[in-house]
Motif scaffolding. Structure first.
Motif, PDB file in Angstrom:
ATOM      1  N   LEU A  11       1.275  -1.066   0.268  1.00 57.98           N
ATOM      2  CA  LEU A  11       0.048   0.068   0.500  1.00 57.98           C
ATOM      3  C   LEU A  11       1.062   1.590   0.031  1.00 57.98           C
ATOM      4  O   LEU A  11       0.391   2.055  -1.022  1.00 57.98           O
ATOM      5  N   LEU A  12       1.810   1.671   1.189  1.00 57.54           N
ATOM      6  CA  LEU A  12       3.450   2.596   0.882  1.00 57.54           C
ATOM      7  C   LEU A  12       3.438   2.503  -0.771  1.00 57.54           C
ATOM      8  O   LEU A  12       3.074   3.518  -1.168  1.00 57.54           O
ATOM      9  N   GLY A  13       4.001   1.364  -1.948  1.00 57.83           N
ATOM     10  CA  GLY A  13       3.925   1.237  -2.922  1.00 57.83           C
ATOM     11  C   GLY A  13       3.612   2.506  -3.282  1.00 57.83           C
ATOM     12  O   GLY A  13       3.498   2.669  -4.335  1.00 57.83           O
ATOM     13  N   ALA A  14       2.106   1.615  -3.483  1.00 56.05           N
ATOM     14  CA  ALA A  14       1.162   2.298  -4.654  1.00 56.05           C
ATOM     15  C   ALA A  14       0.162   3.705  -4.398  1.00 56.05           C
ATOM     16  O   ALA A  14       0.384   4.677  -5.216  1.00 56.05           O
ATOM     17  N   VAL A  15       1.151   4.156  -2.485  1.00 56.91           N
ATOM     18  CA  VAL A  15       0.813   5.173  -2.343  1.00 56.91           C
ATOM     19  C   VAL A  15       1.922   6.256  -3.216  1.00 56.91           C
ATOM     20  O   VAL A  15       2.187   8.065  -4.352  1.00 56.91           O
ATOM     21  N   PHE A  16       3.432   6.357  -3.496  1.00 61.42           N
ATOM     22  CA  PHE A  16       3.903   6.663  -4.172  1.00 61.42           C
ATOM     23  C   PHE A  16       4.062   6.459  -5.630  1.00 61.42           C
ATOM     24  O   PHE A  16       4.235   7.434  -6.541  1.00 61.42           O
ATOM     25  N   LEU A  17       2.939   5.210  -6.183  1.00 60.10           N
ATOM     26  CA  LEU A  17       2.850   4.878  -7.898  1.00 60.10           C
ATOM     27  C   LEU A  17       1.808   5.941  -8.069  1.00 60.10           C
ATOM     28  O   LEU A  17       1.547   6.893  -9.096  1.00 60.10           O
ATOM     29  N   LEU A  28       2.940   4.248  11.884  1.00 58.47           N
ATOM     30  CA  LEU A  28       3.752   3.328  11.640  1.00 58.47           C
ATOM     31  C   LEU A  28       3.649   3.194  10.485  1.00 58.47           C
ATOM     32  O   LEU A  28       4.566   2.863  10.037  1.00 58.47           O
ATOM     33  N   TRP A  29       2.497   2.820  10.102  1.00 59.94           N
ATOM     34  CA  TRP A  29       2.404   2.494   7.758  1.00 59.94           C
ATOM     35  C   TRP A  29       2.996   3.617   6.991  1.00 59.94           C
ATOM     36  O   TRP A  29       4.209   3.336   6.633  1.00 59.94           O
ATOM     37  N   PHE A  30       2.819   4.535   7.629  1.00 61.36           N
ATOM     38  CA  PHE A  30       3.011   6.197   7.325  1.00 61.36           C
ATOM     39  C   PHE A  30       4.919   6.342   7.119  1.00 61.36           C
ATOM     40  O   PHE A  30       4.576   7.392   6.539  1.00 61.36           O
ATOM     41  N   ALA A  31       5.401   5.870   8.318  1.00 67.48           N
ATOM     42  CA  ALA A  31       6.396   6.490   8.642  1.00 67.48           C
ATOM     43  C   ALA A  31       7.711   5.697   7.111  1.00 67.48           C
ATOM     44  O   ALA A  31       8.292   6.368   7.386  1.00 67.48           O
ATOM     45  N   GLY A  32       6.978   4.697   6.683  1.00 69.35           N
ATOM     46  CA  GLY A  32       7.862   4.627   6.041  1.00 69.35           C
ATOM     47  C   GLY A  32       7.882   5.566   4.350  1.00 69.35           C
ATOM     48  O   GLY A  32       8.477   5.502   3.663  1.00 69.35           O
ATOM     49  N   ALA A  33       7.062   6.104   4.705  1.00 76.95           N
ATOM     50  CA  ALA A  33       7.183   7.546   3.760  1.00 76.95           C
ATOM     51  C   ALA A  33       7.865   8.008   3.423  1.00 76.95           C
ATOM     52  O   ALA A  33       8.994   8.356   2.878  1.00 76.95           O
ATOM     53  N   SER A  34       8.803   8.810   4.697  1.00 73.49           N
ATOM     54  CA  SER A  34       9.488  10.042   4.564  1.00 73.49           C
ATOM     55  C   SER A  34      10.379   8.871   4.208  1.00 73.49           C
ATOM     56  O   SER A  34      11.944   9.458   4.288  1.00 73.49           O
ATOM     57  N   ALA A  35      11.353   7.623   5.272  1.00 72.66           N
ATOM     58  CA  ALA A  35      12.235   6.864   3.875  1.00 72.66           C
ATOM     59  C   ALA A  35      12.229   6.632   3.240  1.00 72.66           C
ATOM     60  O   ALA A  35      12.939   6.760   2.353  1.00 72.66           O
ATOM     61  N   VAL A  75      10.808   8.441 -11.126  1.00 76.99           N
ATOM     62  CA  VAL A  75      10.633   7.862  -9.728  1.00 76.99           C
ATOM     63  C   VAL A  75       9.969   6.586 -10.065  1.00 76.99           C
ATOM     64  O   VAL A  75       9.776   5.988  -8.897  1.00 76.99           O
ATOM     65  N   ARG A  76       8.944   6.447 -10.292  1.00 79.20           N
ATOM     66  CA  ARG A  76       8.380   5.206 -10.080  1.00 79.20           C
ATOM     67  C   ARG A  76       8.913   4.312 -10.432  1.00 79.20           C
ATOM     68  O   ARG A  76       8.724   2.989  -9.443  1.00 79.20           O
ATOM     69  N   PRO A  77       9.832   3.116 -11.126  1.00 79.63           N
ATOM     70  CA  PRO A  77      10.736   2.016 -10.936  1.00 79.63           C
ATOM     71  C   PRO A  77      11.411   1.804  -9.863  1.00 79.63           C
ATOM     72  O   PRO A  77      10.966   1.129  -9.489  1.00 79.63           O
ATOM     73  N   MET A  78      11.823   3.461  -9.640  1.00 81.28           N
ATOM     74  CA  MET A  78      12.536   3.131  -7.945  1.00 81.28           C
ATOM     75  C   MET A  78      11.475   2.845  -6.788  1.00 81.28           C
ATOM     76  O   MET A  78      12.056   1.661  -6.249  1.00 81.28           O
ATOM     77  N   VAL A  79      10.276   3.439  -7.325  1.00 81.24           N
ATOM     78  CA  VAL A  79       9.692   2.649  -6.385  1.00 81.24           C
ATOM     79  C   VAL A  79       9.022   1.556  -6.284  1.00 81.24           C
ATOM     80  O   VAL A  79       9.452   0.549  -5.258  1.00 81.24           O
ATOM     81  N   ILE A  80       8.864   0.804  -7.581  1.00 82.85           N
ATOM     82  CA  ILE A  80       8.744  -0.658  -7.573  1.00 82.85           C
ATOM     83  C   ILE A  80       9.943  -1.051  -6.992  1.00 82.85           C
ATOM     84  O   ILE A  80       9.709  -2.219  -6.069  1.00 82.85           O
ATOM     85  N   VAL A  81      11.227  -0.178  -7.281  1.00 80.10           N
ATOM     86  CA  VAL A  81      12.447  -1.854  -6.833  1.00 80.10           C
ATOM     87  C   VAL A  81      12.446  -1.873  -5.380  1.00 80.10           C
ATOM     88  O   VAL A  81      13.100  -2.638  -4.088  1.00 80.10           O
ATOM     89  N   PHE A  82      12.848  -0.398  -5.107  1.00 77.69           N
ATOM     90  CA  PHE A  82      12.466  -0.344  -3.757  1.00 77.69           C
ATOM     91  C   PHE A  82      11.197  -1.005  -2.464  1.00 77.69           C
ATOM     92  O   PHE A  82      11.120  -1.670  -1.420  1.00 77.69           O
ATOM     93  N   THR A  83       9.916  -0.967  -2.795  1.00 79.45           N
ATOM     94  CA  THR A  83       9.168  -2.037  -2.341  1.00 79.45           C
ATOM     95  C   THR A  83       9.623  -3.124  -2.262  1.00 79.45           C
ATOM     96  O   THR A  83       8.906  -4.188  -1.652  1.00 79.45           O
ATOM     97  N   LEU A  84       9.886  -3.497  -3.540  1.00 79.64           N
ATOM     98  CA  LEU A  84      10.426  -5.273  -3.696  1.00 79.64           C
ATOM     99  C   LEU A  84      11.267  -5.563  -2.762  1.00 79.64           C
ATOM    100  O   LEU A  84      11.442  -6.541  -2.083  1.00 79.64           O
ATOM    101  N   VAL A  85      12.271  -4.934  -2.350  1.00 79.52           N
ATOM    102  CA  VAL A  85      13.282  -5.460  -1.644  1.00 79.52           C
ATOM    103  C   VAL A  85      12.568  -4.865   0.273  1.00 79.52           C
ATOM    104  O   VAL A  85      12.552  -6.122   0.467  1.00 79.52           O
TER     105      VAL A  85
END
Length: 669
Positions: A192-198, A366-373, A398-408
């Motif tokens: 869900l966090l990754g979806a917000v950034f996408l 706590l979920w949204f804490a990942g946003a600033s990270a 931005v978007r490809p990197m969001v997918i990469v970080f989400t998968l990691v």
């Protein structure tokens, strides 16, 4: 012949690619010199990365709103910090927390206020240290720091999501239905966090304001009720002080033990790096410029100070009430207060309804804490890796990197089985290494500025954080081991990317001085001929013999105009840079273009393409074969920008210009 379905599929694929790479321009294309793509801009469709250099420093949000963005990381640690402190220090938890607060206000805060001055565009302390080292040792040092930064930010995402799922699973109303599903819930939260950034994130600063405001307000209620119970039940303080004295003897012993256990509380320092990482979103003054954004710097200092003071008050008060009011056994793994001490008090003293509201607020922040990270990751990585040639070109989007970080994040969560305690060591290690590097960076900056008092003060702070880092590594070596895995992965991927992009045209611009421009435009022949010369003595004999050899080996008529080109390699570890071409007449007869670049073949290829585009004539360039083993020469090219120049120049030209008719000609004799 393509069918209608094929056309639709191709169009859909094109739209998807355009959406994924939105904001990214091609680095180079057929028939033109490479241009640097813009930094990812914070638009409604992009994550909050660094603002473009051309943007006004006045753009942004008030500092207190941006504080809420970084606060979702910093303040959310209240969800687990009191429990960690109780596990680490036991009855001494309030004293150890006071030590943490002193280090925060007297150490980390002054350090990062100085970082904000020295690096006002969100690059952080890494950019300060980057200036101290050059060549490959500087790049490897930065990659190491990026590895620890990735450890810090990625573990922030996974640990915060895991703790949010812990609060969700252990809510009395949901524990029966969700028991045993913490891993799945954590993965969903990260997705869900990754979806917000996408989808788009900048507007979500408003969401961060609401979440932080609600969460801190609820914590004020919990702290007030907890203090009231401590005051009204007088024996609680007496029992605690008696047990504390019996266990540790005297005040000096307590302070000594608090200093020893302090590294285990380092998670309470987690918000400073993200604070400077998102400072490019702080609104500046009307007179601010990108070169001198004094208003943004002042706003960021207010942000850091306000966050540190607010957090310090909460850390001391929550540590005090949780230690005095919660039985020690409840902090242990499997206990009701493990990882959720304040939520335990909210349920116990304010009832199930309030406790459920508190759980919901805690889960959200706590979920949204990942946003600033995530913002920190998207701000740091595209600033360094693509510029070093150590990431694919799309890493600027931005978007490809969001997918990469989400998968990691998925991988890390799976490896740790969404266990909060298991990730604490890696988190603390990443935080402490970054703070230590920041302290060293500002110490160096103060010394260079001749500020002796600040130099001594920052040196002492650096020693404290280095001591803390070493103790943390000794106590929890798994943290540095995990950090080493991130570092190894980043270095491996970076070197493979550099290898894959070895023949890419990577000169961002070509500028000719008046004399060089005159040499190019005054050439009489439609065939513009250049001779690549490795400068040696630069005497008249060198140029005469070189010219005679080129004419003899390539049957070049004596009447043809020839211009020498000489490239001096500066820093071969740099990947992208502009190219400045200077013209001079040597010994009253030989025209010479001099260039400085990180790579001889790239500089020559960029010059040839620029000359072709400005004169509309196809230039020719002449080389000698390089002596030596071809493999050794290829390694020399990769590491030192030299080596087998002629074939590499031709290959760079071939990749940059696929049309053979328009491609500059390369001759080797």
């Amino acid at each position: 012949m393509a069918t209608t379905e094929d056309i639709r599929t191709a169009r859909a694929a094109g739209r998807l690619r355009a959406w994924m790479l939105e904001g990214l321009s091609d680095m180079s294309g057929p028939g033109r010199t490479a241009q640097r793509p813009p930094e990812p801009a914070p638009t409604s469709a992009a994550a909050p990365t660094a603002a473009p250099a051309a943007a006004s420093a006045q753009q942004g949000r008030p500092w207190w709103r941006v504080m809420c963005l970084t606060g979702v990381d910093y303040f959310s640690t209240l969800g687990y910090q009191p429990g960690i402190a109780a596990l680490a220090a036991g009855l001494l938890s309030p004293v150890a927390t006071i030590v943490l607060v002193i280090v925060t206000l007297a150490g980390a805060l002054p350090v990062y206020r100085r970082v904000a001055e020295e690096s006002p565009h969100g690059q952080g302390s890494i950019s300060m240290l980057e200036r101290l080292l050059t060549f490959w040792k500087g790049k490897l040092f930065v990659l190491t720091l990026l590895g620890f930064a990735a450890t810090d930010f990625l573990i922030t995402i996974t640990l915060s999501a895991a703790d949010a799922s812990t609060h969700l699973v252990e809510n009395p109303h949901l524990t029966g239905a969700l028991h045993g599903k913490q891993l799945l819930i954590t993965l969903i939260l990260i997705a869900l966090l990754g979806a917000v950034f996408l989808k788009g994130f900048l507007e979500a600063i408003g969401v961060a304001v609401v979440l932080v405001g609600a969460y801190l307000s609820l914590n004020v209620v919990v702290v007030a009720v907890g203090l009231w119970h401590v005051i009204t039940e007088g024996h609680v303080v007496t029992d605690w002080s008696t047990a504390l004295t019996a266990e540790h003897g005297n005040v000096l012993a307590m302070i000594g033990v608090a200093l020893i256990v302090f590294p285990k509380l380092a998670l309470g320092l987690s918000g400073f790096e993200t604070g400077v990482a998102v400072m490019s979103h702080v609104k500046g003054d009307p007179g601010d410029t990108e070169q001198d954004p004094q208003g943004r710097i002042r706003g960021t200092k207010k942000l850091l100070t306000a966050a540190a003071v607010i957090m310090s008050v909460f850390l001391i008060s929550t540590s005090f009430i949780t230690t005095l009011l919660i039985p020690e056994k409840e902090f242990q793994p499997g206990g009701d207060a493990n990882g959720r001490a304040l939520a335990y008090l909210a349920h116990d003293y304010l009832g199930s309804a309030f406790g459920t509201v508190y759980d919901a607020s805690t889960i959200a922040i706590l979920w949204f804490a990942g946003a600033s990270a995530m913002a920190g990751l998207l701000n740091l990585m595209p600033r360094y890796l693509p510029r070093y040639g150590m990431a694919p070109h799309w890493a600027r989007a931005v978007r490809p990197m969001v997918i990469v970080f989400t998968l990691v994040g998925f991988l890390v969560t799976w490896l740790f089985d969404a266990d909060v305690d298991a990730q604490g060591g890696a988190y603390a290690t990443g935080v402490l290494v970054l703070i230590s590097s920041a302290a060293i960076a500002v110490t160096t900056a103060a010394r260079k500025a001749g500020q002796r008092g600040w130099t001594v003060a920052f040196a002492v702070i650096s020693a404290v954080f280095l001591y803390t880092t070493v103790l943390n590594v000794v106590e929890r070596p798994d943290g540095v081991q995990i950090g080493a895995c991130f570092i190894a992965a980043i270095i491996l991927v970076s070197l493979l990317s550099r290898l894959a992009r070895a023949f890419e045209l990577r000169v961002t611009s070509v500028d000719l001085d008046p004399m060089a421009d005159r040499f190019v435009r005054d050439t009489k022949s439609r065939r513009i001929r250049f001779v690549a010369n490795e400068p040696d003595r630069r005497d008249v004999t060198e140029y005469r013999e070189k010219l005679e050899q080129i004419r003899h080996d390539n049957d070049v008529p004596a009447a043809e105009d020839i211009v020498f080109v000489e490239v001096t390699v500066t820093d071969p570890s740099e990947f992208e840079a502009g190219l400045t071409v200077r013209g001079e007449v040597m010994h009253d007869r030989y025209r010479v273009l001099t260039l400085e670049s990180s790579s001889v073949p790239n500089a020559l290829a960029a010059l040839l393409l620029h000359v072709r585009d400005t004169t509309h004539h196809t230039p020719h360039i002449y080389f000698e074969w390089t002596e030596g083993n071809p493999f050794t020469n290829f390694l020399r090219f990769l590491l030192f920008g030299q080596g087998e120049v002629a074939p590499v120049t031709r290959e760079v030209l071939r990749e940059a210009e696929p049309d053979r008719e328009r491609r500059p000609r390369v001759h080797v004799g």
